[in-house]
Design a protein around this motif. Structure first.
Motif, PDB file in Angstrom:
ATOM      1  N   LYS A  42       0.831  -1.212   0.000  1.00 31.62           N
ATOM      2  CA  LYS A  42       0.000   0.000   0.000  1.00 31.62           C
ATOM      3  C   LYS A  42       0.866   1.264   0.000  1.00 31.62           C
ATOM      4  O   LYS A  42       0.542   2.254  -0.660  1.00 31.62           O
ATOM      5  CB  LYS A  42      -0.934  -0.003   1.209  1.00 31.62           C
ATOM      6  CG  LYS A  42      -1.986   1.105   1.149  1.00 31.62           C
ATOM      7  CD  LYS A  42      -3.157   0.810   2.054  1.00 31.62           C
ATOM      8  CE  LYS A  42      -4.260   1.835   1.873  1.00 31.62           C
ATOM      9  NZ  LYS A  42      -5.492   1.482   2.593  1.00 31.62           N
ATOM     10  N   ILE A  43       1.978   1.229   0.719  1.00 35.71           N
ATOM     11  CA  ILE A  43       2.899   2.360   0.712  1.00 35.71           C
ATOM     12  C   ILE A  43       3.491   2.546  -0.676  1.00 35.71           C
ATOM     13  O   ILE A  43       3.584   3.664  -1.201  1.00 35.71           O
ATOM     14  CB  ILE A  43       4.011   2.157   1.757  1.00 35.71           C
ATOM     15  CG1 ILE A  43       3.440   2.264   3.176  1.00 35.71           C
ATOM     16  CG2 ILE A  43       5.127   3.186   1.567  1.00 35.71           C
ATOM     17  CD1 ILE A  43       4.417   1.878   4.268  1.00 35.71           C
TER      18      ILE A  43
ATOM     19  N   ALA B 154       1.024   4.162  -2.969  1.00 40.69           N
ATOM     20  CA  ALA B 154       0.875   5.594  -2.689  1.00 40.69           C
ATOM     21  C   ALA B 154       2.054   6.384  -3.252  1.00 40.69           C
ATOM     22  O   ALA B 154       1.879   7.469  -3.813  1.00 40.69           O
ATOM     23  CB  ALA B 154       0.744   5.820  -1.188  1.00 40.69           C
ATOM     24  N   LYS B 155       3.257   5.838  -3.121  1.00 34.89           N
ATOM     25  CA  LYS B 155       4.442   6.512  -3.658  1.00 34.89           C
ATOM     26  C   LYS B 155       4.370   6.605  -5.187  1.00 34.89           C
ATOM     27  O   LYS B 155       4.735   7.630  -5.778  1.00 34.89           O
ATOM     28  CB  LYS B 155       5.705   5.762  -3.242  1.00 34.89           C
ATOM     29  CG  LYS B 155       6.060   5.924  -1.784  1.00 34.89           C
ATOM     30  CD  LYS B 155       7.298   5.111  -1.419  1.00 34.89           C
ATOM     31  CE  LYS B 155       8.545   5.684  -2.061  1.00 34.89           C
ATOM     32  NZ  LYS B 155       9.761   4.977  -1.610  1.00 34.89           N
TER      33      LYS B 155
ATOM     34  N   HIS C 190       1.934   9.209  -6.152  1.00 36.33           N
ATOM     35  CA  HIS C 190       2.310  10.571  -5.754  1.00 36.33           C
ATOM     36  C   HIS C 190       3.836  10.744  -5.756  1.00 36.33           C
ATOM     37  O   HIS C 190       4.470  10.914  -4.703  1.00 36.33           O
ATOM     38  CB  HIS C 190       1.756  10.877  -4.367  1.00 36.33           C
ATOM     39  CG  HIS C 190       0.268  10.844  -4.301  1.00 36.33           C
ATOM     40  ND1 HIS C 190      -0.530  11.858  -4.778  1.00 36.33           N
ATOM     41  CD2 HIS C 190      -0.584   9.888  -3.829  1.00 36.33           C
ATOM     42  CE1 HIS C 190      -1.801  11.546  -4.607  1.00 36.33           C
ATOM     43  NE2 HIS C 190      -1.857  10.366  -4.036  1.00 36.33           N
TER      44      HIS C 190
ATOM     45  N   PHE D 285       5.816  13.496  -3.682  1.00 38.75           N
ATOM     46  CA  PHE D 285       6.230  13.421  -2.280  1.00 38.75           C
ATOM     47  C   PHE D 285       7.751  13.330  -2.152  1.00 38.75           C
ATOM     48  O   PHE D 285       8.316  13.783  -1.158  1.00 38.75           O
ATOM     49  CB  PHE D 285       5.625  12.189  -1.600  1.00 38.75           C
ATOM     50  CG  PHE D 285       4.136  12.221  -1.399  1.00 38.75           C
ATOM     51  CD1 PHE D 285       3.388  13.370  -1.620  1.00 38.75           C
ATOM     52  CD2 PHE D 285       3.460  11.074  -0.982  1.00 38.75           C
ATOM     53  CE1 PHE D 285       2.015  13.401  -1.437  1.00 38.75           C
ATOM     54  CE2 PHE D 285       2.085  11.085  -0.789  1.00 38.75           C
ATOM     55  CZ  PHE D 285       1.360  12.237  -1.022  1.00 38.75           C
TER      56      PHE D 285
ATOM     57  N   LEU E 213       6.923   7.123   2.715  1.00 38.76           N
ATOM     58  CA  LEU E 213       6.215   7.689   1.561  1.00 38.76           C
ATOM     59  C   LEU E 213       7.145   8.521   0.676  1.00 38.76           C
ATOM     60  O   LEU E 213       6.732   8.971  -0.393  1.00 38.76           O
ATOM     61  CB  LEU E 213       5.034   8.543   2.023  1.00 38.76           C
ATOM     62  CG  LEU E 213       3.806   7.778   2.512  1.00 38.76           C
ATOM     63  CD1 LEU E 213       2.806   8.716   3.172  1.00 38.76           C
ATOM     64  CD2 LEU E 213       3.144   7.000   1.377  1.00 38.76           C
TER      65      LEU E 213
ATOM     66  N   LEU F  84      -2.718   5.633   6.340  1.00 37.61           N
ATOM     67  CA  LEU F  84      -2.502   5.875   4.914  1.00 37.61           C
ATOM     68  C   LEU F  84      -3.780   6.371   4.246  1.00 37.61           C
ATOM     69  O   LEU F  84      -3.749   7.316   3.441  1.00 37.61           O
ATOM     70  CB  LEU F  84      -2.020   4.593   4.236  1.00 37.61           C
ATOM     71  CG  LEU F  84      -0.539   4.255   4.406  1.00 37.61           C
ATOM     72  CD1 LEU F  84      -0.286   2.804   4.030  1.00 37.61           C
ATOM     73  CD2 LEU F  84       0.328   5.187   3.562  1.00 37.61           C
ATOM     74  N   ASP F  85      -4.904   5.760   4.564  1.00 40.06           N
ATOM     75  CA  ASP F  85      -6.180   6.171   3.960  1.00 40.06           C
ATOM     76  C   ASP F  85      -6.521   7.620   4.295  1.00 40.06           C
ATOM     77  O   ASP F  85      -7.045   8.358   3.453  1.00 40.06           O
ATOM     78  CB  ASP F  85      -7.307   5.254   4.453  1.00 40.06           C
ATOM     79  CG  ASP F  85      -7.278   3.884   3.799  1.00 40.06           C
ATOM     80  OD1 ASP F  85      -6.686   3.750   2.718  1.00 40.06           O
ATOM     81  OD2 ASP F  85      -7.857   2.940   4.386  1.00 40.06           O
TER      82      ASP F  85
ATOM     83  N   VAL G 271      -2.840  10.272   3.001  1.00 42.65           N
ATOM     84  CA  VAL G 271      -2.323  10.443   1.645  1.00 42.65           C
ATOM     85  C   VAL G 271      -3.070  11.513   0.846  1.00 42.65           C
ATOM     86  O   VAL G 271      -2.442  12.372   0.211  1.00 42.65           O
ATOM     87  CB  VAL G 271      -2.290   9.092   0.897  1.00 42.65           C
ATOM     88  CG1 VAL G 271      -1.998   9.294  -0.594  1.00 42.65           C
ATOM     89  CG2 VAL G 271      -1.230   8.186   1.520  1.00 42.65           C
TER      90      VAL G 271
ATOM     91  N   LEU H  28      -1.929  14.935   2.221  1.00 39.21           N
ATOM     92  CA  LEU H  28      -0.531  15.216   1.876  1.00 39.21           C
ATOM     93  C   LEU H  28      -0.430  15.647   0.413  1.00 39.21           C
ATOM     94  O   LEU H  28       0.336  16.555   0.075  1.00 39.21           O
ATOM     95  CB  LEU H  28       0.332  13.982   2.132  1.00 39.21           C
ATOM     96  CG  LEU H  28       0.549  13.613   3.596  1.00 39.21           C
ATOM     97  CD1 LEU H  28       1.180  12.224   3.711  1.00 39.21           C
ATOM     98  CD2 LEU H  28       1.439  14.643   4.304  1.00 39.21           C
ATOM     99  N   ALA H  29      -1.216  14.994  -0.433  1.00 41.48           N
ATOM    100  CA  ALA H  29      -1.233  15.367  -1.849  1.00 41.48           C
ATOM    101  C   ALA H  29      -1.732  16.800  -2.016  1.00 41.48           C
ATOM    102  O   ALA H  29      -1.187  17.575  -2.819  1.00 41.48           O
ATOM    103  CB  ALA H  29      -2.109  14.399  -2.637  1.00 41.48           C
TER     104      ALA H  29
END
Length: 289
Positions: free
Chosen positions: A144-145, A148-149, A152, A155, A187, A263-264, A267, A270-271
């Motif tokens: 999942k990390i 996300a990376k 995005h 980051f 991340l 994370l949910d 993220v 942060l975006a």
């Protein structure tokens, strides 16, 4: 099963049925593996109400002994194993705990209370006879990390400062590899150079690309003129969450299910914080439930 650690090794003769956790967050790792401890170290009193915790408890109560080590209370639980991974265990306290039951502490490879979440998950899995389940959890979080990376790339390299538990003009800035900020590190965010105690007069040192405040509401922080004038605050690149929220608990406990929850929540915000658009608002997470 024999587990090596900073004081040697601990042999666990059979799959434990009665588990006591004395590290600050060890209960979060046991619960993620489907094991409800018979007693735990008390930390956040609202811990049993967190979404990922309630799911694992399934209505079962989670007893605590105290916020301090209480050897008598621990002994009364007749544990088969004691988990003391995220705790500063001395030789003396290890001797006392080991006299009660086989005790698992951290590896000598890490500083006290700085064991990475994935290592702690795998070590806990070994101790509980659930190594396969532990590896599956690590794979799930890391996947999942990674997703996300990939989604995005912006980051990467952005400097994110984490102000943990600011109070009365004093700020504690989480350093790199601190378990409470490890999710941001993984991340792709870079860490500010300053660490630990910081006064209001030097808040310019955390005026970076992104700021995450854990343990205070947005209005409370903005009441400080020194804080309110930071560019990272004025340009809406700051995330806030009070200690009353599950998010603050997720970052503090940092077990695999806590990280999935965080994370949910984090993220998307942060975006928003790093997209460079003035019309994109970062949600105030101070009252997020």
């Amino acid at each position: 099963m024999t587990i090596k650690h900073k004081f040697g090794s601990t042999a666990i003769p059979s799959k434990p049925k009665r588990v006591v956790t004395v590290g600050w967050d060890d209960q979060d790792f046991a619960l993620a593996l489907g094991v409800v401890p018979v007693s735990t170290r008390e930390w956040f009193t609202q811990y049993p109400t967190y979404p990922w915790v309630k799911k694992e408890l399934g209505g079962t109560k989670l007893p605590t002994f105290s916020a301090e080590l209480n050897f008598e209370a621990i002994a009364k639980q007749r544990p088969d194993v004691i988990l003391a991974i995220n705790e500063t265990v001395t030789k003396e306290s290890y001797r006392k705990l080991s006299a009660i039951a086989p005790t698992v502490v951290q590896s000598s490879a890490y500083l006290d209370e700085k064991t990475p979440w994935n290592v702690q998950t795998l070590t806990t899995g070994q101790a509980l006879g659930k190594s396969a389940e532990a590896q599956a959890l690590v794979d799930k979080v890391e996947s999942k990390i990674a997703a996300a990376k990939k989604a995005h790339p912006e980051f990467a390299g952005k400097v994110l400062a984490m102000d943990y538990g600011p109070d009365k003009g004093q700020h504690w800035i989480a350093p790199a590899h601190d378990p409470r900020r490890v999710l941001f590190d993984e991340l792709g965010f870079a860490t500010q150079t300053v660490k630990e105690d910081l006064s209001e007069e030097r808040l310019d040192l955390i005026d970076k690309d992104v700021l995450v405040v854990v343990g205070a509401t947005k209005p409370a922080m903005l009441a400080s003129p020194a804080f309110a004038r930071l560019n990272v605050v004025k340009s809406d690149r700051t995330l806030y969450t009070s200690f009353d929220t599950p998010l603050a608990g997720a970052l503090s406990y940092s077990g695999p299910n806590a990280l999935l929850y965080a994370l949910d929540v984090l993220v998307p915000q942060l975006a928003n914080a790093v997209d460079g658009k003035t019309d994109t608002k970062v949600a105030d997470l101070s009252n997020q439930s």
